[in-house]
Design an enzyme around this catalytic site. Sequence first.
Site, PDB file in Angstrom:
ATOM      1  N   ASP A  41       1.279  -0.662   9.547  1.00 47.39           N
ATOM      2  CA  ASP A  41       1.609   0.828  10.098  1.00 47.39           C
ATOM      3  C   ASP A  41       3.067   1.024  10.063  1.00 47.39           C
ATOM      4  O   ASP A  41       3.636   2.111   9.662  1.00 47.39           O
ATOM      5  CB  ASP A  41       1.275   0.531  11.611  1.00 47.39           C
ATOM      6  CG  ASP A  41       0.889   1.730  12.549  1.00 47.39           C
ATOM      7  OD1 ASP A  41       0.776   1.837  13.880  1.00 47.39           O
ATOM      8  OD2 ASP A  41       1.501   2.866  11.873  1.00 47.39           O
ATOM      9  N   ILE A  57       0.699  -1.056   0.153  1.00 45.06           N
ATOM     10  CA  ILE A  57       0.120  -0.015   0.211  1.00 45.06           C
ATOM     11  C   ILE A  57       0.775   1.372  -0.150  1.00 45.06           C
ATOM     12  O   ILE A  57       0.304   2.183  -0.316  1.00 45.06           O
ATOM     13  CB  ILE A  57      -1.042  -0.066   1.089  1.00 45.06           C
ATOM     14  CG1 ILE A  57      -2.042   0.978   1.074  1.00 45.06           C
ATOM     15  CG2 ILE A  57      -0.340   0.199   2.594  1.00 45.06           C
ATOM     16  CD1 ILE A  57      -3.111   0.710   1.890  1.00 45.06           C
TER      17      ILE A  57
HETATM   18  N1  APR Z   1       0.843  -2.877   2.454  1.00 44.00           N
HETATM   19  C1  APR Z   1      -0.431  -3.478   2.531  1.00 44.00           C
HETATM   20  N2  APR Z   1      -0.968  -4.294   3.330  1.00 44.00           N
HETATM   21  C2  APR Z   1      -0.053  -4.780   4.342  1.00 44.00           C
HETATM   22  C3  APR Z   1       1.411  -4.247   4.385  1.00 44.00           C
HETATM   23  C4  APR Z   1       1.731  -3.281   3.403  1.00 44.00           C
HETATM   24  N3  APR Z   1       2.833  -2.760   3.400  1.00 44.00           N
HETATM   25  N4  APR Z   1       2.018  -4.847   5.423  1.00 44.00           N
HETATM   26  C5  APR Z   1       1.041  -5.296   6.065  1.00 44.00           C
HETATM   27  N5  APR Z   1      -0.015  -5.601   5.425  1.00 44.00           N
HETATM   28  C6  APR Z   1      -1.342  -6.342   5.759  1.00 44.00           C
HETATM   29  C7  APR Z   1      -1.209  -7.490   6.688  1.00 44.00           C
HETATM   30  O1  APR Z   1      -0.609  -8.549   5.989  1.00 44.00           O
HETATM   31  C8  APR Z   1      -2.587  -7.400   7.113  1.00 44.00           C
HETATM   32  O2  APR Z   1      -3.198  -8.552   6.199  1.00 44.00           O
HETATM   33  O3  APR Z   1      -1.858  -5.416   6.503  1.00 44.00           O
HETATM   34  C9  APR Z   1      -3.349  -6.177   7.008  1.00 44.00           C
HETATM   35  C10 APR Z   1      -3.227  -5.499   8.579  1.00 44.00           C
HETATM   36  O4  APR Z   1      -2.512  -6.307   9.236  1.00 44.00           O
HETATM   37  P1  APR Z   1      -1.520  -5.296  10.452  1.00 44.00           P
HETATM   38  O5  APR Z   1      -0.541  -4.642   9.874  1.00 44.00           O
HETATM   39  O6  APR Z   1      -1.068  -6.198  11.483  1.00 44.00           O
HETATM   40  O7  APR Z   1      -2.601  -4.451  11.168  1.00 44.00           O
HETATM   41  P2  APR Z   1      -3.859  -5.013  12.284  1.00 44.00           P
HETATM   42  O8  APR Z   1      -4.305  -6.371  12.171  1.00 44.00           O
HETATM   43  O9  APR Z   1      -4.951  -3.784  11.998  1.00 44.00           O
HETATM   44  O10 APR Z   1      -3.144  -4.769  13.622  1.00 44.00           O
HETATM   45  C11 APR Z   1      -2.815  -3.545  14.190  1.00 44.00           C
HETATM   46  O11 APR Z   1      -0.420  -4.142  14.392  1.00 44.00           O
HETATM   47  O12 APR Z   1       1.340  -2.970  13.409  1.00 44.00           O
HETATM   48  C12 APR Z   1       0.273  -2.928  14.467  1.00 44.00           C
HETATM   49  O13 APR Z   1       0.614  -0.755  15.129  1.00 44.00           O
HETATM   50  C13 APR Z   1      -0.259  -1.620  14.784  1.00 44.00           C
HETATM   51  O14 APR Z   1      -0.710  -1.973  16.864  1.00 44.00           O
HETATM   52  C14 APR Z   1      -1.342  -1.939  15.446  1.00 44.00           C
HETATM   53  C15 APR Z   1      -1.778  -3.438  14.899  1.00 44.00           C
END
Ligand code: APR
Length: 178
Positions: free
Chosen positions: A37, A14
């Site tokens: 994030d 993304i």
């Molecule tokens: N681009 C798109 N999607 C991504 C990317 C990227 N660069 N990196 C990871 N993802 C995907 C993951 O594979 C997952 O399918 O984003 C989706 C959401 O996963 P997380 O990033 O773990 O987010 P979430 O499940 O909402 O948890 C949020 O995780 O990173 C921490 O600070 C954040 O505490 C918060 C929690």
Amino acid sequence: MDVFKHISVVLGDITTMDVDAIVNAAAPALLGGGGVDGAIHRAAGPGLLQECRKFGGCNHGEARITAGYNLKARHVIHTPGPIYRGGQFGESQILKNSYRNSMLLAKEHGFKSIAFPAISAGVYGYPKPEACQIAITTVVDFMKAQQFFIDVVFVLFDQENYQLYVDYLASLKAIPVQ
Ligand code: APR
């Protein structure tokens, strides 16, 4: 207006999306983290964290908007999705709120394009099929209800999520547009 003309699904990162806003699956502290994030903060640079500090955090389901800094995207919409605890603690409504409040900010800012990750489907443990259905139906319902048609890209980072989104979107398109 056929809302599905405005919705697409891609397998990718993304942080590379050239859109008005990318949505960050944030933590309530809004101070960065892992997963998407972490990727967004790394790509945007330190200015993003500096601006995030001004919010003093954000509740699950709410959304805040910042500039995009070094990203191609002009803005980042930060929304902490729900932490999944089995489904009996209002998680589905909170996830809907994250998508709805992100779309609301896009509408308020007159954006023409927005990219969503699979909010809560990673560290926060939301079951992928349900998270996918909530994501797509909440965005579709918002566009129809608000008559607000914006190009929406769901950006998935793994094949499993990607296929879920492709299949679910195809199943909705198969239903005659009312
Ligand atoms: N681009 C798109 N999607 C991504 C990317 C990227 N660069 N990196 C990871 N993802 C995907 C993951 O594979 C997952 O399918 O984003 C989706 C959401 O996963 P997380 O990033 O773990 O987010 P979430 O499940 O909402 O948890 C949020 O995780 O990173 C921490 O600070 C954040 O505490 C918060 C929690």
